[in-house]
Design a protein around this motif. Structure first.
Motif, PDB file in Angstrom:
ATOM      1  N   ALA A  84      -9.284 -27.170 -34.610  1.00 44.59           N
ATOM      2  CA  ALA A  84     -10.178 -28.143 -35.243  1.00 44.59           C
ATOM      3  C   ALA A  84     -11.552 -27.546 -35.556  1.00 44.59           C
ATOM      4  O   ALA A  84     -12.355 -28.170 -36.250  1.00 44.59           O
ATOM      5  N   SER A 131      -4.148 -28.871 -32.796  1.00 43.67           N
ATOM      6  CA  SER A 131      -4.890 -30.118 -32.574  1.00 43.67           C
ATOM      7  C   SER A 131      -4.023 -31.261 -33.074  1.00 43.67           C
ATOM      8  O   SER A 131      -3.179 -31.062 -33.959  1.00 43.67           O
ATOM      9  N   VAL A 132      -4.259 -32.432 -32.505  1.00 40.76           N
ATOM     10  CA  VAL A 132      -3.583 -33.599 -33.073  1.00 40.76           C
ATOM     11  C   VAL A 132      -4.313 -34.053 -34.329  1.00 40.76           C
ATOM     12  O   VAL A 132      -3.712 -34.475 -35.313  1.00 40.76           O
ATOM     13  N   GLY A 133      -5.658 -33.941 -34.304  1.00 40.11           N
ATOM     14  CA  GLY A 133      -6.452 -34.347 -35.464  1.00 40.11           C
ATOM     15  C   GLY A 133      -6.327 -33.308 -36.577  1.00 40.11           C
ATOM     16  O   GLY A 133      -6.218 -32.110 -36.305  1.00 40.11           O
ATOM     17  N   LEU A 159      -1.063 -34.366 -26.070  1.00 39.39           N
ATOM     18  CA  LEU A 159      -2.404 -34.518 -25.513  1.00 39.39           C
ATOM     19  C   LEU A 159      -2.792 -35.981 -25.324  1.00 39.39           C
ATOM     20  O   LEU A 159      -3.925 -36.292 -24.975  1.00 39.39           O
ATOM     21  N   ARG A 174     -13.210 -39.053 -33.056  1.00 42.74           N
ATOM     22  CA  ARG A 174     -13.974 -38.062 -33.811  1.00 42.74           C
ATOM     23  C   ARG A 174     -15.396 -38.584 -33.973  1.00 42.74           C
ATOM     24  O   ARG A 174     -15.614 -39.795 -34.169  1.00 42.74           O
ATOM     25  N   HIS A 230     -16.317 -32.567 -25.790  1.00 40.67           N
ATOM     26  CA  HIS A 230     -14.988 -32.581 -26.424  1.00 40.67           C
ATOM     27  C   HIS A 230     -13.917 -32.053 -25.456  1.00 40.67           C
ATOM     28  O   HIS A 230     -13.244 -31.056 -25.742  1.00 40.67           O
ATOM     29  N   SER A 244      -8.567 -32.900 -24.572  1.00 37.24           N
ATOM     30  CA  SER A 244      -7.285 -32.212 -24.312  1.00 37.24           C
ATOM     31  C   SER A 244      -7.455 -31.034 -23.354  1.00 37.24           C
ATOM     32  O   SER A 244      -6.560 -30.197 -23.235  1.00 37.24           O
ATOM     33  N   MET A 248       0.012 -27.638 -26.372  1.00 38.97           N
ATOM     34  CA  MET A 248      -0.448 -27.677 -27.774  1.00 38.97           C
ATOM     35  C   MET A 248      -0.098 -26.370 -28.489  1.00 38.97           C
ATOM     36  O   MET A 248       0.377 -26.370 -29.630  1.00 38.97           O
TER      37      MET A 248
HETATM   38  C1  DGY Z   1      -7.396 -32.686 -31.177  1.00 36.21           C
HETATM   39  O1  DGY Z   1      -6.337 -32.167 -30.824  1.00 36.21           O
HETATM   40  O2  DGY Z   1      -7.545 -33.240 -32.273  1.00 36.21           O
HETATM   41  C2  DGY Z   1      -8.524 -32.589 -30.215  1.00 36.21           C
HETATM   42  O3  DGY Z   1      -9.594 -33.374 -30.576  1.00 36.21           O
HETATM   43  C3  DGY Z   1      -8.945 -31.142 -30.080  1.00 36.21           C
HETATM   44  O4  DGY Z   1      -9.451 -30.738 -31.302  1.00 36.21           O
END
Ligand code: DGY
Length: 322
Positions: A55, A78-80, A103, A240, A287, A290, A299
């Motif tokens: 990210a 990242s998930v995002g 996560l 976010r 942050h 995760s 991940m």
């Molecule tokens: C995600 O996985 O989106 C977390 O915020 C780490 O970037």
């Protein structure tokens, strides 16, 4: 010459993930974990087949259009995926994958930590102990806010929002949620659905932000929406930073309209709005959603599963720009 797929891995990943990369890929890695600019990546991109980014690397349309045609996949750790212009990638014939599910629990745990930390004064309480300003125990001050039996509003009831709700039930919280589409009753599990944001917000003594950052949610927490919250609400953000308008949240924290906030994500990380650092009623984390070894390994493995599938001519599980 190796016939393994050639990838660039933008960040240093956990050891076992790096070992799997070394075994299966002809990879440019970043052992010193230097900050790579778009230019740094582009300078090394010739002849690559894919990118494994995180990210912290912004893959906007300009970056994507400058990539060599040989790059056909961007897997994000990242998930995002708000840092990647999905449409530009689609137009360039590049598949984008993320790392969902694994996560969820770690991030929901941090949301509860923030909720308790913000409500019960984890920051100011800790400061009193460390700075020796704790003169004696007193019945009337300082006091925090109860989370037990309070109403929690979850904005974005996806996987992480649902995991936050599951934890909040242990605190006997009354759970409301706002989402575009109502969940099935068994997933809802007693939570109350709100179709209208304006009707949802006044119910939220605690507001947990668990939505993705999209063109609809960026800046959603602003003067207008904050004014709809009950006085003395607590805002938690593990989603976010750009979902929040910092000027408006800081003003509300200063006036007491928002009693406290627990924030794990910020606009312009790590160079956050410095006013947050001066506020006593915020509980701030860098942050960490995760940030556990098992989650970070999972991940990395999930990102590699997606890359492996792609290079074995299978469909990766987590494509986000179909
Ligand atoms: C995600 O996985 O989106 C977390 O915020 C780490 O970037």
């Amino acid at each position: 010459m190796s016939n393994k797929p050639k990838i660039l891995v933008s960040r240093l990943l956990p050891d076992v993930v790096e070992q799997r990369i070394a075994g299966n890929y002809d990879a440019i890695t970043n052992p010193d974990d230097n900050v790579l600019s778009a230019r740094d990546i582009l300078n090394q991109a010739r002849g690559l087949d894919g990118l494994l980014v995180s990210a912290t690397e912004k893959c906007d349309a300009a970056f994507i259009s400058s990539l060599p045609d040989s790059i056909k996949i961007i897997a994000t750790f990242s998930v995002g995926y708000d840092h990647i212009d999905l449409e530009a990638a689609r137009n360039a014939g590049i598949v984008v994958t993320n790392t969902p599910d694994i996560l969820t629990d770690a991030t929901a745990d941090i949301a509860l930590l923030l909720m308790l930390g913000a409500a019960r004064g984890a920051y100011w309480g800790e400061q009193m102990v460390r700075k020796q300003t704790w003169a004696r125990w007193a019945p009337t001050h300082p006091l925090g806010i109860d989370i037990t039996y309070a109403t929690l509003g979850i904005l974005g009831m996806g996987r992480i929002g649902q995991a936050v709700a599951e934890r909040a039930r242990a605190f006997k919280m009354n759970i409301n949620y706002f989402k575009r589409q109502r969940l099935e009753a068994d997933i809802e599990n007693g939570a109350n659905y709100f179709e209208s944001l304006d009707e949802f917000l006044p119910t939220c003594q605690f507001l947990s932000l668990n939505c993705a950052s999209t063109s609809q949610t960026r800046g959603l927490i602003n003067r207008r929406t904050i004014s709809k919250l009950p006085d003395g609400a607590v805002i938690i953000n593990t989603a976010r930073g750009d979902i929040v308008n910092d000027d408006d949240l800081i003003e509300a924290l200063q006036s007491g309209k928002v009693a406290a906030a627990g924030l794990d994500v910020f606009n312009n990380e790590p160079n956050i709005d410095p006013r947050y650092r001066t506020l006593e009623n915020v509980f701030l984390l860098p942050h960490l959603g995760s940030a556990t070894p098992d989650t970070r390994i999972a991940m990395g493995m999930r990102a590699l599963d997606n890359l492996d599938a792609f290079f074995n001519e299978q469909t990766p599980k987590d494509i986000v720009n179909l």
